[in-house]
Design a protein around this motif. Structure first.
Motif, PDB file in Angstrom:
ATOM      1  N   GLU A 257       0.394 -35.373 -47.763  1.00  0.00           N
ATOM      2  CA  GLU A 257       1.727 -35.148 -47.174  1.00  0.00           C
ATOM      3  C   GLU A 257       2.083 -36.286 -46.222  1.00  0.00           C
ATOM      4  O   GLU A 257       3.221 -36.752 -46.169  1.00  0.00           O
ATOM      5  N   HIS A 258       1.084 -36.756 -45.489  1.00  0.00           N
ATOM      6  CA  HIS A 258       1.331 -37.863 -44.567  1.00  0.00           C
ATOM      7  C   HIS A 258       1.680 -39.147 -45.336  1.00  0.00           C
ATOM      8  O   HIS A 258       2.618 -39.864 -44.960  1.00  0.00           O
ATOM      9  N   VAL A 259       0.935 -39.406 -46.407  1.00  0.00           N
ATOM     10  CA  VAL A 259       1.201 -40.591 -47.234  1.00  0.00           C
ATOM     11  C   VAL A 259       2.639 -40.532 -47.764  1.00  0.00           C
ATOM     12  O   VAL A 259       3.370 -41.526 -47.744  1.00  0.00           O
ATOM     13  N   ARG A 260       3.048 -39.348 -48.201  1.00  0.00           N
ATOM     14  CA  ARG A 260       4.421 -39.189 -48.729  1.00  0.00           C
ATOM     15  C   ARG A 260       5.439 -39.381 -47.619  1.00  0.00           C
ATOM     16  O   ARG A 260       6.465 -40.034 -47.812  1.00  0.00           O
ATOM     17  N   ALA A 261       5.159 -38.816 -46.431  1.00  0.00           N
ATOM     18  CA  ALA A 261       6.105 -38.943 -45.315  1.00  0.00           C
ATOM     19  C   ALA A 261       6.274 -40.411 -44.917  1.00  0.00           C
ATOM     20  O   ALA A 261       7.350 -40.819 -44.472  1.00  0.00           O
ATOM     21  N   LEU A 262       5.228 -41.206 -45.111  1.00  0.00           N
ATOM     22  CA  LEU A 262       5.343 -42.638 -44.799  1.00  0.00           C
ATOM     23  C   LEU A 262       6.058 -43.395 -45.918  1.00  0.00           C
ATOM     24  O   LEU A 262       6.308 -44.595 -45.804  1.00  0.00           O
ATOM     25  N   GLY A 263       6.341 -42.697 -47.018  1.00  0.00           N
ATOM     26  CA  GLY A 263       7.052 -43.330 -48.149  1.00  0.00           C
ATOM     27  C   GLY A 263       6.150 -44.195 -49.005  1.00  0.00           C
ATOM     28  O   GLY A 263       6.628 -45.040 -49.765  1.00  0.00           O
ATOM     29  N   LEU A 264       4.814 -43.996 -48.887  1.00  0.00           N
ATOM     30  CA  LEU A 264       3.891 -44.870 -49.619  1.00  0.00           C
ATOM     31  C   LEU A 264       3.645 -44.354 -51.031  1.00  0.00           C
ATOM     32  O   LEU A 264       3.661 -43.147 -51.273  1.00  0.00           O
ATOM     33  N   HIS A 265       3.373 -45.299 -51.920  1.00  0.00           N
ATOM     34  CA  HIS A 265       3.036 -44.932 -53.296  1.00  0.00           C
ATOM     35  C   HIS A 265       1.544 -44.662 -53.413  1.00  0.00           C
ATOM     36  O   HIS A 265       0.719 -45.407 -52.899  1.00  0.00           O
ATOM     37  N   THR A 266       1.205 -43.571 -54.069  1.00  0.00           N
ATOM     38  CA  THR A 266      -0.162 -43.366 -54.548  1.00  0.00           C
ATOM     39  C   THR A 266      -0.046 -42.804 -55.950  1.00  0.00           C
ATOM     40  O   THR A 266       0.858 -42.003 -56.222  1.00  0.00           O
ATOM     41  N   PRO A 267      -0.955 -43.221 -56.851  1.00  0.00           N
ATOM     42  CA  PRO A 267      -0.875 -42.648 -58.197  1.00  0.00           C
ATOM     43  C   PRO A 267      -1.246 -41.168 -58.219  1.00  0.00           C
ATOM     44  O   PRO A 267      -0.987 -40.487 -59.216  1.00  0.00           O
TER      45      PRO A 267
ATOM     46  N   ILE B 273      -8.959 -37.842 -54.145  1.00  0.00           N
ATOM     47  CA  ILE B 273      -9.160 -39.268 -54.441  1.00  0.00           C
ATOM     48  C   ILE B 273      -7.770 -39.902 -54.335  1.00  0.00           C
ATOM     49  O   ILE B 273      -6.907 -39.634 -55.171  1.00  0.00           O
ATOM     50  N   ILE B 274      -7.562 -40.680 -53.279  1.00  0.00           N
ATOM     51  CA  ILE B 274      -6.206 -41.180 -52.998  1.00  0.00           C
ATOM     52  C   ILE B 274      -6.237 -42.705 -52.941  1.00  0.00           C
ATOM     53  O   ILE B 274      -6.800 -43.293 -52.018  1.00  0.00           O
ATOM     54  N   GLU B 275      -5.628 -43.297 -53.951  1.00  0.00           N
ATOM     55  CA  GLU B 275      -5.595 -44.756 -54.006  1.00  0.00           C
ATOM     56  C   GLU B 275      -4.278 -45.227 -53.395  1.00  0.00           C
ATOM     57  O   GLU B 275      -3.220 -44.649 -53.690  1.00  0.00           O
ATOM     58  N   LEU B 276      -4.340 -46.240 -52.543  1.00  0.00           N
ATOM     59  CA  LEU B 276      -3.119 -46.794 -51.945  1.00  0.00           C
ATOM     60  C   LEU B 276      -3.028 -48.271 -52.310  1.00  0.00           C
ATOM     61  O   LEU B 276      -3.719 -49.114 -51.725  1.00  0.00           O
ATOM     62  N   PRO B 277      -2.178 -48.615 -53.283  1.00  0.00           N
ATOM     63  CA  PRO B 277      -2.050 -50.013 -53.689  1.00  0.00           C
ATOM     64  C   PRO B 277      -1.211 -50.811 -52.696  1.00  0.00           C
ATOM     65  O   PRO B 277      -0.265 -50.277 -52.101  1.00  0.00           O
ATOM     66  N   LEU B 278      -1.570 -52.078 -52.545  1.00  0.00           N
ATOM     67  CA  LEU B 278      -0.858 -52.966 -51.613  1.00  0.00           C
ATOM     68  C   LEU B 278       0.278 -53.681 -52.341  1.00  0.00           C
ATOM     69  O   LEU B 278       0.226 -53.871 -53.562  1.00  0.00           O
ATOM     70  N   ALA B 279       1.271 -54.120 -51.559  1.00  0.00           N
ATOM     71  CA  ALA B 279       2.338 -54.917 -52.168  1.00  0.00           C
ATOM     72  C   ALA B 279       1.825 -56.309 -52.504  1.00  0.00           C
ATOM     73  O   ALA B 279       2.273 -56.927 -53.461  1.00  0.00           O
ATOM     74  N   HIS B 280       0.884 -56.823 -51.707  1.00  0.00           N
ATOM     75  CA  HIS B 280       0.367 -58.185 -51.921  1.00  0.00           C
ATOM     76  C   HIS B 280      -1.151 -58.120 -52.044  1.00  0.00           C
ATOM     77  O   HIS B 280      -1.848 -57.827 -51.059  1.00  0.00           O
TER      78      HIS B 280
ATOM     79  N   LEU C 272      -1.206 -48.932 -40.154  1.00  0.00           N
ATOM     80  CA  LEU C 272      -1.396 -49.891 -41.252  1.00  0.00           C
ATOM     81  C   LEU C 272      -0.069 -50.169 -41.954  1.00  0.00           C
ATOM     82  O   LEU C 272       0.268 -51.314 -42.265  1.00  0.00           O
ATOM     83  N   ALA C 273       0.700 -49.085 -42.178  1.00  0.00           N
ATOM     84  CA  ALA C 273       1.980 -49.233 -42.888  1.00  0.00           C
ATOM     85  C   ALA C 273       2.974 -50.043 -42.048  1.00  0.00           C
ATOM     86  O   ALA C 273       3.898 -50.655 -42.599  1.00  0.00           O
ATOM     87  N   GLY C 274       2.798 -50.033 -40.722  1.00  0.00           N
ATOM     88  CA  GLY C 274       3.669 -50.839 -39.860  1.00  0.00           C
ATOM     89  C   GLY C 274       3.264 -52.302 -39.853  1.00  0.00           C
ATOM     90  O   GLY C 274       4.035 -53.178 -39.478  1.00  0.00           O
ATOM     91  N   ARG C 275       2.049 -52.573 -40.225  1.00  0.00           N
ATOM     92  CA  ARG C 275       1.510 -53.925 -40.112  1.00  0.00           C
ATOM     93  C   ARG C 275       1.469 -54.659 -41.460  1.00  0.00           C
ATOM     94  O   ARG C 275       1.687 -55.863 -41.539  1.00  0.00           O
ATOM     95  N   PHE C 276       1.172 -53.916 -42.542  1.00  0.00           N
ATOM     96  CA  PHE C 276       1.047 -54.530 -43.877  1.00  0.00           C
ATOM     97  C   PHE C 276       2.047 -53.884 -44.823  1.00  0.00           C
ATOM     98  O   PHE C 276       2.471 -52.745 -44.609  1.00  0.00           O
ATOM     99  N   GLU C 277       2.379 -54.624 -45.889  1.00  0.00           N
ATOM    100  CA  GLU C 277       3.285 -54.050 -46.882  1.00  0.00           C
ATOM    101  C   GLU C 277       2.452 -53.320 -47.941  1.00  0.00           C
ATOM    102  O   GLU C 277       1.641 -53.947 -48.646  1.00  0.00           O
TER     103      GLU C 277
END
Ligand SMILES: Cc1ncc(COP(=O)(O)O)c(C=O)c1O
Length: 425
Positions: A327-337, A344-351, A407-412
């Motif tokens: 729920e937190h990952v979703r609230a931050l607007g982040l993609h996870t498959p 098991i929560i994978e968080l891919p980076l933009a770069h 992390l989401a504030g610091r990296f894309e």
């Protein structure tokens, strides 16, 4: 790897090969090839830093369970540290007790246990494939692929279909001449995405085309099971993906292991008894490999008991902890498959090139996770994976969520609903 003046050097790996990114991380990152000095609950010490561990596969927390730990000593006194016969020479009684209980738990026709899933893939896949056709899901685990590669060396033909693509699989099966054998290999719960396959669909197509479906459910065994409902979001009894999908074992060979949710070392293949007896003479590890040590057999037996008494409560607790992170990952607007809700929560980076710096950031904030650099994953999926276990405390989940916000504030990171960037950095 190359030889310079008679000395093996890894320099060429770093400089030229596709393993260069991983090798650079291995050398530079505190999150890769680390030495763990101490464990307290789900906190680990690396050097002088204590971190909350979100990289272990001990989903049910059995590694720390006192009832399971206490079960080891008496078995050691009874069997010694290691029953060091190959299984064909002599199986200690606990191996048979485990097979009997496991067969009942899975509601499978029969089971055979060997030390690891890798042993099983390397020996059972070639035995099943013979000189026929193997069709492997592109996202299947590396050890499944390696088993297929051994089979190819013995005369089988290997085909690859797009991950989860039932239509493409069906087309490929249709092309195989009648009378030639077909083995379809894939993962159950996927070790990176945390998602489950359309098992019912794959089983149906395999049956229609006379193929055997071979499933590696290393991550699903102990985690998912039969009769899913709101109170049991992962299902009951942790009896793996076939029961989770309410499927049968007709034309299905299930492989799983105790090294993830059960925190032990042993693996199984669920097959009919006639095939089990065949494997006893053709699967090399049954004939030639040392068996799992006594402590592993004891923790598997105790784990099976604890699973029956407390497993569903632990799985419900784990589902709740995982929900908080998702729920937190979703609230931050982040993609996870992850669309399954499994831990098991994978968080891919933009770069992709940020992966090392992201690892250092997580480490500095006391979070230990699994980095997923290229070529362990395709470049557009480079990032990190979080695994939650029942032994992670609430304050560790808070710390993780807080760190993800920073992390989401610091990296894309890749955003929900957006196509992955075309980043070849
Ligand atoms: C999907 C999958 N299959 C197989 C394995 C290997 O299992 P084992 O250590 O029992 O050989 C792993 C381990 O990480 C895995 O994730």
């Amino acid at each position: 790897m190359r030889i310079v003046n008679g000395v093996l050097t890894g320099e060429s790996v770093r400089a030229d090969s596709r393993w260069g990114d991983l090798d650079r991380l291995r050398v530079r990152s505190r999150m890769v090839d680390a030495v763990i000095d101490e464990v307290r609950g789900r906190r680990i010490r690396i050097g002088d830093r204590w971190l909350a561990d979100f990289a272990s596969c001990n989903y049910l927390g059995f590694d720390l369970d006192e009832e399971i730990i206490d079960a080891v000593h008496s078995e050691l006194l009874r069997w010694g540290t290691h029953p060091s016969w190959s299984r064909l020479l002599g199986s200690p009684r606990p191996c048979l007790d485990i097979e009997e209980r496991l067969t009942e738990l899975l509601a499978a026709p029969d089971t055979l246990v060997l030390p690891t899933i890798t042993h099983i893939h390397m020996s059972v896949i070639p035995a099943l494939a013979g000189r026929g056709h193997m069709l492997i899901d592109a996202q299947a685990h590396r050890t499944v692929y390696d088993g297929c590669a051994v089979a190819r060396g013995q005369g089988a033909t290997l085909h690859r279909f797009r991950a989860g693509d039932l239509e493409q699989l069906e087309q490929m099966l249709r092309m195989i001449p009648l009378g030639e054998s077909r083995l379809v290999c894939m993962d159950g719960v996927n070790s990176m995405t945390g998602n489950t396959p359309d098992l019912a669909g794959f089983a149906r197509v395999c049956r229609e085309y006379g193929a055997l479906l071979y499933i590696d459910d290393a991550h699903g065994f102990g985690l998912v099971g039969e009769h899913q409902d709101a109170a049991h979001p992962y299902g009951r009894r942790g009896n793996s993906i076939v029961r989770y999908a309410d499927e049968t074992y007709d034309n299905v060979v299930l492989v799983g292991g105790f090294s993830k949710a059960y925190s032990s070392l042993l693996a199984f293949v669920a097959v009919p008894t006639s095939l089990k007896n065949h494997l006893k003479v053709v699967a090399a590890p049954y004939l030639y490999s040392g068996p799992a040590p006594t402590a592993s057999l004891a923790t598997v037996l105790a784990g099976l008991r604890v699973n029956e008494t407390r497993g569903d409560t632990l799985r419900a607790d784990l589902a709740g902890k995982t929900r908080r992170v998702l729920e937190h990952v979703r609230a931050l607007g982040l993609h996870t498959p992850n669309i399954s809700g499994l831990p098991i929560i994978e968080l891919p980076l933009a770069h992709a090139g940020d992966v090392g710096a992201v690892g250092e950031f997580l480490f500095d904030h006391g979070i230990y996770a699994t980095l997923a650099p290229y070529p362990m994953v395709p470049r557009d999926q480079v990032g990190f994976r979080i695994q939650i276990t029942a032994a992670n405390r609430g304050d560790e989940i808070d710390q993780l969520n807080d760190t993800l916000t920073k992390l989401a504030g610091r990296f894309e990171l890749q955003q929900r609903g957006m196509a992955p960037p075309d980043d070849r950095a």
